[in-house]
Design an enzyme around this catalytic site. Structure first.
Site, PDB file in Angstrom:
ATOM      1  CB  CYS A 132      -0.936   0.001   1.197  1.00 57.05           C
ATOM      2  SG  CYS A 132      -1.948  -1.458   1.226  1.00 57.05           S
TER       3      CYS A 132
ATOM      4  CG  HIS B 297      -3.369   3.328   2.366  1.00 58.35           C
ATOM      5  ND1 HIS B 297      -4.027   3.000   1.209  1.00 58.35           N
ATOM      6  CD2 HIS B 297      -3.316   2.184   3.103  1.00 58.35           C
ATOM      7  CE1 HIS B 297      -4.358   1.722   1.230  1.00 58.35           C
ATOM      8  NE2 HIS B 297      -3.940   1.208   2.378  1.00 58.35           N
TER       9      HIS B 297
ATOM     10  CG  ASN C 108      -7.097  -0.809   1.428  1.00 57.76           C
ATOM     11  OD1 ASN C 108      -6.397  -0.427   0.504  1.00 57.76           O
ATOM     12  ND2 ASN C 108      -6.620  -1.295   2.563  1.00 57.76           N
TER      13      ASN C 108
HETATM   14  N1  ACO Z   1     -19.110  -8.141   9.562  1.00 59.00           N
HETATM   15  C1  ACO Z   1     -19.537  -8.396  10.796  1.00 59.00           C
HETATM   16  N2  ACO Z   1     -18.713  -8.771  11.800  1.00 59.00           N
HETATM   17  C2  ACO Z   1     -17.404  -8.885  11.521  1.00 59.00           C
HETATM   18  C3  ACO Z   1     -16.902  -8.646  10.228  1.00 59.00           C
HETATM   19  C4  ACO Z   1     -17.814  -8.267   9.230  1.00 59.00           C
HETATM   20  N3  ACO Z   1     -17.432  -7.987   7.959  1.00 59.00           N
HETATM   21  N4  ACO Z   1     -15.563  -8.841  10.252  1.00 59.00           N
HETATM   22  C5  ACO Z   1     -15.242  -9.194  11.512  1.00 59.00           C
HETATM   23  N5  ACO Z   1     -16.349  -9.228  12.264  1.00 59.00           N
HETATM   24  C6  ACO Z   1     -16.475  -9.549  13.672  1.00 59.00           C
HETATM   25  C7  ACO Z   1     -15.361 -10.424  14.176  1.00 59.00           C
HETATM   26  O1  ACO Z   1     -15.640 -11.775  13.919  1.00 59.00           O
HETATM   27  C8  ACO Z   1     -15.358 -10.099  15.659  1.00 59.00           C
HETATM   28  O2  ACO Z   1     -16.404 -10.791  16.261  1.00 59.00           O
HETATM   29  P1  ACO Z   1     -16.230 -11.377  17.766  1.00 59.00           P
HETATM   30  O3  ACO Z   1     -16.035 -10.170  18.627  1.00 59.00           O
HETATM   31  O4  ACO Z   1     -17.521 -12.085  17.992  1.00 59.00           O
HETATM   32  O5  ACO Z   1     -15.021 -12.264  17.708  1.00 59.00           O
HETATM   33  C9  ACO Z   1     -15.719  -8.614  15.689  1.00 59.00           C
HETATM   34  O6  ACO Z   1     -16.347  -8.329  14.421  1.00 59.00           O
HETATM   35  C10 ACO Z   1     -14.542  -7.701  15.873  1.00 59.00           C
HETATM   36  O7  ACO Z   1     -13.498  -8.095  14.993  1.00 59.00           O
HETATM   37  P2  ACO Z   1     -12.157  -7.307  14.909  1.00 59.00           P
HETATM   38  O8  ACO Z   1     -11.280  -7.898  13.827  1.00 59.00           O
HETATM   39  O9  ACO Z   1     -11.572  -7.110  16.254  1.00 59.00           O
HETATM   40  O10 ACO Z   1     -12.718  -5.896  14.380  1.00 59.00           O
HETATM   41  P3  ACO Z   1     -12.012  -4.523  14.284  1.00 59.00           P
HETATM   42  O11 ACO Z   1     -12.788  -3.519  14.994  1.00 59.00           O
HETATM   43  O12 ACO Z   1     -10.529  -4.594  14.528  1.00 59.00           O
HETATM   44  O13 ACO Z   1     -12.193  -4.185  12.726  1.00 59.00           O
HETATM   45  C11 ACO Z   1     -10.907  -4.224  10.714  1.00 59.00           C
HETATM   46  C12 ACO Z   1     -11.629  -5.050  11.748  1.00 59.00           C
HETATM   47  C13 ACO Z   1     -11.915  -3.338  10.017  1.00 59.00           C
HETATM   48  C14 ACO Z   1     -10.257  -5.166   9.702  1.00 59.00           C
HETATM   49  C15 ACO Z   1      -9.843  -3.361  11.409  1.00 59.00           C
HETATM   50  O14 ACO Z   1      -9.071  -4.142  12.293  1.00 59.00           O
HETATM   51  C16 ACO Z   1      -8.919  -2.696  10.437  1.00 59.00           C
HETATM   52  O15 ACO Z   1      -9.324  -1.870   9.622  1.00 59.00           O
HETATM   53  N6  ACO Z   1      -7.639  -3.008  10.540  1.00 59.00           N
HETATM   54  C17 ACO Z   1      -6.652  -2.414   9.656  1.00 59.00           C
HETATM   55  C18 ACO Z   1      -6.730  -3.113   8.383  1.00 59.00           C
HETATM   56  C19 ACO Z   1      -5.972  -2.374   7.361  1.00 59.00           C
HETATM   57  O16 ACO Z   1      -5.713  -1.203   7.450  1.00 59.00           O
HETATM   58  N7  ACO Z   1      -5.611  -3.126   6.370  1.00 59.00           N
HETATM   59  C20 ACO Z   1      -5.013  -2.635   5.249  1.00 59.00           C
HETATM   60  C21 ACO Z   1      -3.621  -2.166   5.435  1.00 59.00           C
HETATM   61  S1  ACO Z   1      -2.572  -2.724   4.254  1.00 59.00           S
HETATM   62  C22 ACO Z   1      -3.349  -2.640   2.874  1.00 59.00           C
HETATM   63  O17 ACO Z   1      -3.977  -1.639   2.629  1.00 59.00           O
HETATM   64  C23 ACO Z   1      -3.259  -3.806   1.918  1.00 59.00           C
END
Ligand code: ACO
Length: 318
Positions: free
Chosen positions: A110, A245, A275
């Site tokens: 990214c 980003h 993204n």
């Molecule tokens: N819909 C509903 N529930 C979901 C989903 C979904 N799509 N995805 C995950 N959940 C659930 C999980 O199972 C979990 O449930 P549980 O509490 O019962 O176990 C709950 O939601 C929380 O999951 P987390 O992974 O802790 O959620 P978080 O708040 O961290 O959000 C996310 C997840 C959006 C991926 C976040 O962590 C994030 O944005 N991280 C950074 C990712 C990023 O920037 N990636 C790209 C960088 S590099 C690149 O660009 C290639």
């Protein structure tokens, strides 16, 4: 330092995939996706090739700059996956634009667009190029596991481009990378085989530890932005836009508060694109110009983070 952004361009596939349609594919909801990420819809390639998107974005940037193909000394493409491994995406773009000059890809996930910008600047500083076409183009949806709700809701496809000419617009730039020892963000090569035996390589779908990447993103964004602002001798009040980003609105909001920028200083289009990896900054930049929000002389900070683990930031006078 070296360049002026003479023209900007962007392109995206025709087909959109909104959150409501995703709820019919995996167990998720519009409310969860919007509140956790800020994403409402994304573009997803169906008939388009990545080369076509890259060429469209580049044409727009060249038209905006009034630049002829013959004036381009170098083409650099940022992508994690071109249509073919060889030719590179940059090689394929040469054909689409009828350009003849050195052309190569960079892959810094990214952060790749900012890595490509600094590479272009280095070529200019070395006297090897005066006009450089930088394109960031990605089809992340090729690498998404459409059964993994934690990652498939995040990504989309698109391309952005800048036509750079020798100038004084890059006020500061810093690239970083550190080993991804815990495999926080991996896209493998798929199952492959040598002449002698089949091997189990990492699958070509994206695997990510979201919460850990989130922490890395906030920490690196805050550190990198502070560093390039210091290096340019500027503060948040001197910046028209942070052009970050587009990975998650909550990452941007957390970093914004820590760095002391106002809400209207943070440029955002994640709600429509999701993204798009390294293409996201280039697309956003081109949209800001198209919408008349960015004026000549404005200072911007671009900042990125991603697989590798890489991160980067730069200050540009537009
Ligand atoms: N819909 C509903 N529930 C979901 C989903 C979904 N799509 N995805 C995950 N959940 C659930 C999980 O199972 C979990 O449930 P549980 O509490 O019962 O176990 C709950 O939601 C929380 O999951 P987390 O992974 O802790 O959620 P978080 O708040 O961290 O959000 C996310 C997840 C959006 C991926 C976040 O962590 C994030 O944005 N991280 C950074 C990712 C990023 O920037 N990636 C790209 C960088 S590099 C690149 O660009 C290639």
């Amino acid at each position: 330092m070296s360049f002026t952004i003479a023209g900007t361009g962007y392109a995206h596939p025709v087909r959109t995939l909104d959150n409501e349609e995703l709820t019919r594919m995996v167990d998720t909801s519009d409310e969860w996706i919007v509140s956790r990420t800020g994403i409402r819809s994304r573009y997803i390639a169906t008939t388009e090739t990545l080369t076509e998107l890259a060429v469209s974005a580049a044409r727009m940037a060249m038209d905006n700059a009034g630049a002829e193909a013959a004036s381009i000394d170098l083409v650099i493409c940022s992508t994690v996956a071109g249509d073919t491994k060889c030719p590179t995406l940059a090689g394929n773009v040469l054909g689409g634009l009828d350009i003849r000059c050195p052309a190569f890809d960079v892959n810094a996930a990214c952060s790749g667009f900012l890595y490509a910008l600094q590479t272009a600047a280095a070529y200019m500083d070395a006297g090897l190029a005066e006009t450089v076409l930088v394109i960031a183009a990605e089809m992340m949806t090729r690498h998404v596991d459409w059964t993994d709700r934690a990652s498939c809701v995040l990504f989309g496809d698109g391309a952005g481009a800048v036509l750079l000419q020798k100038g004084e617009g890059l006020l500061a730039c810093r690239l970083r990378a550190q080993p991804d020892k815990k495999n926080l963000l991996v896209i493998g090569q798929g199952k492959s085989h040598s002449v002698f035996e089949e091997t189990d390589a990492a699958p070509s779908v994206l695997a990510m530890n979201g919460p850990e990447v989130f922490k890395f993103a906030v920490t690196s964004m805050c550190r990198d932005i502070k560093e390039v602002l210091d290096s340019a001798g500027l503060g948040p009040e001197d910046i028209r836009y942070v052009v970050p980003h587009q990975a998650n609105l909550r990452i941007l909001e957390t970093a914004r508060q820590r760095l002391g920028f106002s809400e209207d200083q943070i440029a955002v289009n994640i709600e429509r694109y999701g993204n798009t990896s390294s293409a996201s900054i280039a697309i956003l930049l081109a949209e800001l110009v198209e919408q008349g929000k960015l004026q000549r002389g404005d200072n911007i900070v671009c900042t990125a983070f991603g697989g590798g683990l890489t991160s980067a930031a730069c200050v540009i006078k537009y």
